[in-house]
Design an enzyme around this catalytic site. Structure first.
Site, PDB file in Angstrom:
ATOM      1  N   HIS A   1      67.495 -12.497  97.141  1.00 13.77           N
ATOM      2  CA  HIS A   1      67.834 -13.775  96.520  1.00 13.77           C
ATOM      3  C   HIS A   1      68.367 -13.573  95.099  1.00 13.77           C
ATOM      4  O   HIS A   1      69.423 -14.122  94.739  1.00 13.77           O
ATOM      5  CB  HIS A   1      66.572 -14.642  96.506  1.00 13.77           C
ATOM      6  CG  HIS A   1      66.736 -15.986  95.883  1.00 13.77           C
ATOM      7  ND1 HIS A   1      66.880 -17.133  96.625  1.00 13.77           N
ATOM      8  CD2 HIS A   1      66.752 -16.380  94.570  1.00 13.77           C
ATOM      9  CE1 HIS A   1      66.990 -18.180  95.806  1.00 13.77           C
ATOM     10  NE2 HIS A   1      66.903 -17.748  94.555  1.00 13.77           N
ATOM     11  N   GLU A   2      67.670 -12.765  94.320  1.00 11.14           N
ATOM     12  CA  GLU A   2      68.095 -12.563  92.934  1.00 11.14           C
ATOM     13  C   GLU A   2      69.411 -11.789  92.854  1.00 11.14           C
ATOM     14  O   GLU A   2      70.246 -12.057  91.984  1.00 11.14           O
ATOM     15  CB  GLU A   2      66.996 -11.861  92.133  1.00 11.14           C
ATOM     16  CG  GLU A   2      65.678 -12.609  92.060  1.00 11.14           C
ATOM     17  CD  GLU A   2      65.804 -14.044  91.568  1.00 11.14           C
ATOM     18  OE1 GLU A   2      66.818 -14.382  90.914  1.00 11.14           O
ATOM     19  OE2 GLU A   2      64.892 -14.833  91.850  1.00 11.14           O
TER      20      GLU A   2
ATOM     21  N   HIS B   1      72.224 -14.151  93.149  1.00 11.75           N
ATOM     22  CA  HIS B   1      72.619 -14.721  91.853  1.00 11.75           C
ATOM     23  C   HIS B   1      73.447 -13.703  91.059  1.00 11.75           C
ATOM     24  O   HIS B   1      74.441 -14.069  90.412  1.00 11.75           O
ATOM     25  CB  HIS B   1      71.387 -15.088  91.029  1.00 11.75           C
ATOM     26  CG  HIS B   1      70.638 -16.281  91.527  1.00 11.75           C
ATOM     27  ND1 HIS B   1      71.248 -17.468  91.855  1.00 11.75           N
ATOM     28  CD2 HIS B   1      69.302 -16.479  91.737  1.00 11.75           C
ATOM     29  CE1 HIS B   1      70.340 -18.347  92.236  1.00 11.75           C
ATOM     30  NE2 HIS B   1      69.150 -17.766  92.178  1.00 11.75           N
TER      31      HIS B   1
END
Length: 297
Positions: A205-206, A209
């Protein structure tokens, strides 16, 4: 950024911890993990300002006009920075290797691959509980960062404010390279104690980003909800009013918009086992952001 309830998992056990740990510590870890599940996880990567979003969109349009060749698969070296406090948080090598495998599986169809380039370990209580924008974060990253133009700097720690992790966006690299990278809760790595967020997809998920993706429920402006417009700038992720937790099959938070909520998407907040995909539109956006803002990788 994924986030947990404030104070949760501060003493969570990493994979490979010895069986000789005292029963009270195990019970404390279990209690804090249960608090995490009960209060749900959140992501707190700082949103770009609307002015910055507009700038990014303009530059991506220009990048698209100039790009003729197809996107070639990029292999990204990962520099792990394991920050720990005494006996807590010193993540073993096998978990780091497992995290690389998770990233490679998640991004296999997106044109990105990852390889473990280096591991350093730092025993520092203040850095261990750093938060976004804090002096501890600045000091840790300034001291430890490696080649941010060409490398994914991946920090493991036990962030304060209950955070599971956070990341920097590609458009921030040029102005603040030493700050670049992702930070995740050490026990969210594969096999860690942060169930149901312990299969390595906090990292996935990170990194999403870090490649330029927003959340699937991103609002298009400060006065709207995720049901308005295309807040995540992706055409093939259905509109979603708010984050999803657990694995709520059939959830439809925007009934007047087409499609069910994208609960299996890596950029939602669901449990790790529930998230398993990026869309074609997300892949195209990641590739465009990397080409424009991370040309060194």
């Amino acid at each position: 950024m994924k986030q947990v309830a404030t104070g949760a998992l501060m003493a969570a056990l990493a994979l490979g911890a010895t069986c000789a740990q005292a029963e009270p510590e195990r019970l404390l870890t279990r209690a804090k993990t249960e608090t995490l599940i009960e209060r749900s996880a959140h992501c707190g990567t700082h949103d770009l300002s609307w002015q910055e979003v507009a700038r990014v969109e303009r530059e991506l349009i220009e990048q698209h006009r100039r790009t003729l060749a197809p996107f070639a698969t990029k292999t990204i070296p990962v520099a792990f920075h394991v920050i720990y406090n005494g006996a807590t948080g010193n993540v073993p090598e096998d978990q780091l290797t497992a995290q690389i495998k998770v990233l490679n599986a998640a991004y296999a169809d997106s044109g990105f691959a990852f390889t473990l380039a280096s591991v350093d370990r730092t025993n520092n209580a203040a850095w261990f509980t750093m938060t976004p924008g804090s002096t501890a974060e600045r000091d840790a990253k300034t001291a430890l960062v490696k080649s941010p133009q060409t490398t994914l700097n991946f920090y493991t720690a036990s962030p304060g404010q209950g955070l599971l992790g956070w990341a920097t966006f590609p458009s921030s690299l040029a102005d603040n390279p030493d700050h670049d990278g992702v930070v995740v809760l050490y026990s969210s790595l594969p096999g860690g104690a942060a169930a149901p967020y312990n299969e390595g997809d906090t990292g996935t998920h990170e990194v999403g980003h870090w490649f330029g993706l927003f959340h699937t429920f991103q609002a298009p402006n400060a006065v709207s909800t995720g049901c308005s417009g295309s807040g995540d700038a992706i055409n093939d992720t259905p509109a979603e009013q708010s984050p999803a937790y657990g694995c709520p099959t059939g959830r439809d938070s925007c009934p007047t918009r087409s499609g069910l909520d994208p609960i299996t998407n890596f950029m939602d907040y669901v449990d790790d086992f529930c998230m398993y995909q990026f869309t074609s539109g997300q892949t195209s956006r990641m590739q465009a952001q990397v080409s424009r803002f991370r040309p060194g990788i």
